[in-house]
Design a protein around this motif. Structure first.
Motif, short mmCIF file in Angstrom:
data_model
loop_
_atom_site.label_atom_id
_atom_site.label_comp_id
_atom_site.label_asym_id
_atom_site.label_seq_id
_atom_site.Cartn_x
_atom_site.Cartn_y
_atom_site.Cartn_z
N ASN A 113 7.43 9.95 -25.18
CA ASN A 113 6.62 9.85 -26.39
C ASN A 113 6.66 11.10 -27.26
O ASN A 113 6.05 11.13 -28.33
CB ASN A 113 5.16 9.54 -26.02
N PRO A 117 11.61 10.67 -29.20
CA PRO A 117 11.48 10.09 -30.55
C PRO A 117 11.85 11.06 -31.67
O PRO A 117 12.31 10.65 -32.73
CB PRO A 117 9.99 9.71 -30.62
N CYS A 118 11.66 12.37 -31.42
CA CYS A 118 12.02 13.38 -32.42
C CYS A 118 13.51 13.73 -32.36
O CYS A 118 13.97 14.60 -33.11
CB CYS A 118 11.19 14.64 -32.22
#
Length: 361
Positions: A113, A117-118
């Motif tokens: 999370n 995602p970055c």
């Protein structure tokens, strides 16, 4: 193939908040010590994009300060080999950073999370979910941001270029809006009303949010907006449209518990049936529209002859990651809305007595 050099933990922890500034989604997962230690272990294990090396969460668990002091390539390679052994053969040092069951938050929060995602961390494809094979490595461009030779403007430029290349447009927009808000918070804030009039607000975060409400929210979500009332802390009246208030039959008395902003959507129906009065609280510290506040404001409007169907209640925040929103969310009134200056195109509705099916069959 030689291993990448390992940056100091202090460098990693110092740079993470710069790489992931306010407004980055799940920022807490990205800048806390657990994220720093996970990144450190990737460097230590040589798990960098293109190097063919990967780590698994229990390697972070089983790292200890005594091991981090062993920086020769032979010592690092020996540790990599030992840390990837089966649980029965693996030795957990006395100064291990985490308990064995800590691998779940490393895997689910820090990696799944946060960093993945970055696009700061890559996940190896083709590995079965049940497999214990290592599967995570650092994005090489991200790893380069921790080069200890980078500093000053050169570091800022490298971070900016990485953000533009790897963060999605929505994330970048959110970060930039927050940065611009912070930049003007120390100066007097000029607000332009929908009719072109301008007002000056005192410096501060509340003024930045109020400006966003009037210049952005009003134009995005209302058909024909007008500012009926605008005040600052201490009940200082910045704007009060007495003529419009009189026409609407709404008595504006500063002594009453009025909100920070009252917007009116005059609509486009000649009979005024689609007119809307929007009561807005700006929350930079405290004071959302909770149940009690909504009751008071509703009573004020009903006394002026309005119907509840012509009323709306909004609490405005700078961003959904801020502590003020996290504190207020548990008390926001049902039947009201929440809006964020950093994500102006979105609106949260707390539906009340309006059942809605999520799917139709």
């Amino acid at each position: 193939m030689s291993l990448f050099s390992v940056p100091s933990m202090s460098i990693i922890l110092e740079r993470l908040p710069k790489i992931f500034p306010e407004g980055t989604e799940n920022r807490n997962y990205l800048i806390r010590e657990m994220a720093g230690k996970t990144i450190f272990v990737m460097f230590y294990a040589g798990a960098i994009e293109g190097e063919g090396r990967w780590i698994r969460p229990n390697q972070v668990v089983n790292m200890g300060d005594s091991q981090t002091a062993k920086t020769s390539e032979d010592e690092r390679l020996q540790w990599i080999e030992n840390s990837l052994k089966s649980k029965k053969k693996r030795f957990q040092p006395a100064d291990a950073w985490y308990a064995e069951n800590t691998r779940e938050p490393i895997r689910d929060e820090t990696l799944k999370n946060g960093l993945i995602p970055c696009r700061a961390v890559l996940k190896r494809e083709g590995i079965p979910t049940t497999s214990s094979a290592p599967r995570y490595c650092l994005n090489k461009a991200f790893a380069n941001l921790f080069d200890e030779n980078l500093s000053g403007d050169e570091l800022e430029l490298a971070i900016d270029n990485w953000q533009k290349s790897y963060l999605n447009k929505a994330a970048l927009s959110r970060i930039r809006l927050l940065k611009s808000g912070a930049a003007i918070a120390s100066d007097a804030v000029t607000v332009t009303f929908p009719n072109g009039e301008m007002r000056i607000l005192a410096p501060g975060p509340s003024s930045v949010i109020a400006k966003a409400v009037i210049e952005s929210f009003a134009l995005r979500f209302l058909k024909n907006p007008a500012v009926l009332w605008l005040s600052e802390s201490g009940n200082k009246v910045v704007a009060r449209d007495e003529v419009l208030a009189t026409e609407l039959g709404l008595v504006i008395e500063p002594s009453k518990a009025l909100p920070d902003i009252i917007l009116v959507d005059l609509g486009d129906d000649e009979d005024g049936t689609d007119m809307l009065v929007v009561f807005i609280e700006v929350v930079a510290t405290d004071g959302p529209i909770n149940r009690e506040r909504k009751i008071v404001l509703t009573r004020l409007a009903l006394e002026a002859g309005f119907s509840e169907k012509n009323l709306a209640f909004l609490t405005a925040f700078s961003d959904r990651s801020v502590a003020q929103f996290k504190k207020a969310i548990t008390e926001l009134a049902w039947g009201s809305y929440a809006w964020f200056a950093s994500e102006p195109e979105h609106l949260i509705e707390l539906r009340d007595n309006l059942p809605m099916k999520l799917s139709t069959r």
